[in-house]
Design an enzyme around this catalytic site. Structure first.
Site, mmCIF file in Angstrom:
data_model
loop_
_atom_site.group_PDB
_atom_site.id
_atom_site.type_symbol
_atom_site.label_atom_id
_atom_site.label_comp_id
_atom_site.label_asym_id
_atom_site.label_seq_id
_atom_site.Cartn_x
_atom_site.Cartn_y
_atom_site.Cartn_z
ATOM 1 N N ARG A 282 0.846 -1.209 0.000
ATOM 2 C CA ARG A 282 0.000 0.000 0.000
ATOM 3 C C ARG A 282 0.883 1.261 0.000
ATOM 4 N NH1 ARG A 282 -0.464 4.665 2.653
ATOM 5 N NH2 ARG A 282 -0.046 3.598 4.615
ATOM 6 N N HIS B 35 4.651 3.820 13.063
ATOM 7 C CA HIS B 35 4.872 3.891 11.605
ATOM 8 C C HIS B 35 5.943 4.954 11.390
ATOM 9 C CE1 HIS B 35 3.345 3.721 7.327
ATOM 10 N NE2 HIS B 35 4.062 4.834 7.311
ATOM 11 N N HIS C 115 9.558 6.549 9.556
ATOM 12 C CA HIS C 115 10.218 6.695 8.257
ATOM 13 C C HIS C 115 11.723 6.865 8.433
ATOM 14 C CE1 HIS C 115 6.719 7.741 5.304
ATOM 15 N NE2 HIS C 115 6.396 6.755 6.118
ATOM 16 N N CYS D 285 11.680 8.548 -0.867
ATOM 17 C CA CYS D 285 11.156 9.770 -0.277
ATOM 18 C C CYS D 285 11.344 10.891 -1.288
ATOM 19 C CB CYS D 285 11.890 10.106 1.015
ATOM 20 S SG CYS D 285 11.363 11.690 1.665
ATOM 21 N N ASN E 30 9.685 4.743 4.003
ATOM 22 C CA ASN E 30 9.388 3.876 5.143
ATOM 23 C C ASN E 30 10.646 3.162 5.625
ATOM 24 O OD1 ASN E 30 6.365 3.963 5.300
ATOM 25 N ND2 ASN E 30 6.634 3.431 3.157
HETATM 26 ZN ZN ZN Z 1 4.808 5.550 5.496
#
Ligand code: ZN
Length: 316
Positions: A16, A210, A212, A243, A252
Site C-alpha cells: 500500500r 509507523h 520513516h 522519499c 518507510n
Molecule cells: Zn509511510
C-alpha cells in the site's frame, strides 16, 4: 517474569504505502506473487492496498482483487487503508480483517490531503466505527495519526494536540491508535515521549509505530519505540517508494533492516530473513525499474548469523 522470547509484530505496508508512492503500476499477478512471498517469509499482517478512487491512485485500483487473494493465505491479517466512510464500506464488502484510517495531526496536512479539518476527520472516523459496529463487528479499526512528529506544511505539531486527537479517536471507538512519522521528522527522544504520552492517554488502545527513514533515524526511532513498550511496527520491503524530498533515502523503514535488528538483538519477529530476500526478488520482478533500499540486503547477513538468539536470562 516469563522466559518467553520477546516478540514484535511487523506490519508490512509495502503493497500500500510503497506502491502508492511509485509512478509505475505493479501488474496484478506480480502483486499477488509478492504478497504470497511476504506471507511465506512469515509476515502475518500486510496492508495490501487502499480503497480510494482509482482516478486518485490508479496504482491501487485492483485492491479488492489483492484482498481476495490475501484472504486465502493462512494466519494472515489482511489490512487496507481507507480515507473515509465510502472507502470503509468498500473494504468491508471486500472482506478485509482490519482497516486503518489516516488522521492527520496537522490541520494544514489534513486540509491538503482529505479536505477536512482534524475535527471533521474524527467525525468521519466515528461514522466508520458506527458502520463497522452495524455490519461487520469482527473487523478491526485502527486510526493512524499522521504527521504526529512534524509536518512539512505546518512545521511544528504540538505534542499536546497529537495526544488530544488520540484521545478523541479512542472515544470515537477505534480499536487502536498508531503514530506515524509521515515526514521523517521524528527523533528517538520525541518517539519515547510521544508513545509514552499515547499510552497514558489511551491505555490499551496505544498501537503501532509507523516510522520513516528519511533522515536516517528510522531504526533508531523504532528501537526507541520498542524500549517504551511498542510491539507493532509498520515497515516496507526495500523501503519501497523512497522519499520525494530526499533522493537516495528510503521513505518507510526497510522491513529487511528492521527484521535484522530485532532478530539480532534476540527479539522474535516470526520472519525468515532468507525468505524475505526471496520476496524482495518478487518485488523486483514486478517493478524492475524502481530503486530498492536496504543496508542488510546490500551487505548480506553476517557469517554464522543466528536469528533470535535467546537473550541471557536474568537470575531471579
Ligand atoms: Zn509511510
Amino acid at each position: 517474569m516469563s522466559n518467553a522470547l520477546p516478540h514484535v509484530l511487523i506490519s508490512e505496508v509495502g503493497p500500500r504505502d510503497g506502491l502508492q508512492s511509485v509512478k509505475a503500476t505493479m501488474a496484478l499477478p506480480h502483486k499477488l506473487a509478492w504478497v504470497s512471498a511476504l506471507h511465506a517469509a512469515g509476515l502475518r499482517e500486510i496492508e495490501v492496498g487502499s480503497f480510494v478512487p482509482a482516478r486518485l491512485l490508479p496504482q491501487l485500483a485492483d485492491t479488492a482483487d489483492v484482498v481476495r487473494h490475501a484472504l486465502g493465505l493462512p494466519g494472515l491479517t489482511v489490512m487496507a487503508l481507507v480515507p473515509n466512510l465510502k472507502g470503509a464500506q468498500a473494504a468491508f464488502d471486500a472482506g478485509v480483517h482490519k482497516i486503518t484510517l489516516p488522521v492527520s495531526a496537522s490541520e494544514a496536512h489534513s486540509l491538503a490531503n482529505v479536505r477536512k479539518t482534524c475535527a471533521q476527520m474524527v467525525d468521519e472516523v466515528r461514522a466508520v466505527v458506527a458502520l463497522r459496529n452495524a455490519v461487520a463487528p469482527h473487523i478491526q479499526v485502527e486510526a493512524g495519526v499522521s504527521t504526529a512528529f512534524g509536518c512539512t506544511l505546518q512545521g511544528h505539531v504540538p505534542e499536546a494536540h497529537v495526544l488530544d486527537l488520540a484521545e478523541a479517536l479512542a472515544k470515537a471507538g477505534v480499536d487502536d491508535i498508531g503514530l506515524s512519522d509521515t515526514t521523517g521528522m521524528a527523533n528517538p527522544a520525541a518517539v519515547r515521549r510521544l508513545f509514552k504520552g499515547l499510552q497514558s492517554a489511551v491505555g490499551e488502545k496505544a498501537g503501532a509505530a509507523h516510522l520513516h527513514n528519511t533522515r536516517g533515524l528510522g531504526l533508531a526511532n523504532c528501537l526507541a519505540a520498542f524500549d517504551v513498550g511498542v510491539r507493532t511496527f509498520d515497515s516496507s520491503q526495500a523501503g519501497l517508494g523512497g522519499c520525494p524530498y530526499a533522493p537516495g533515502a528510503s521513505g518507510n523503514v526497510v522491513t529487511e533492516d528492521l527484521v535484522f535488528m530485532f532478530e539480532a538483538m534476540g527479539v522474535d519477529t516470526g520472519v525468515d530473513l532468507d525468505k524475505l530476500m526471496t520476496a524482495r526478488g518478487a518485488l523486483k520482478q514486478g517493478l524492475p525499474d524502481e530503486p530498492l533500499y536496504g543496508m542488510v540486503p546490500d551487505a548480506g547477513l553476517p557469517a554464522n548469523f543466528t536469528p533470535h538468539v535467546r537473550p541471557l536470562r536474568k537470575s531471579p
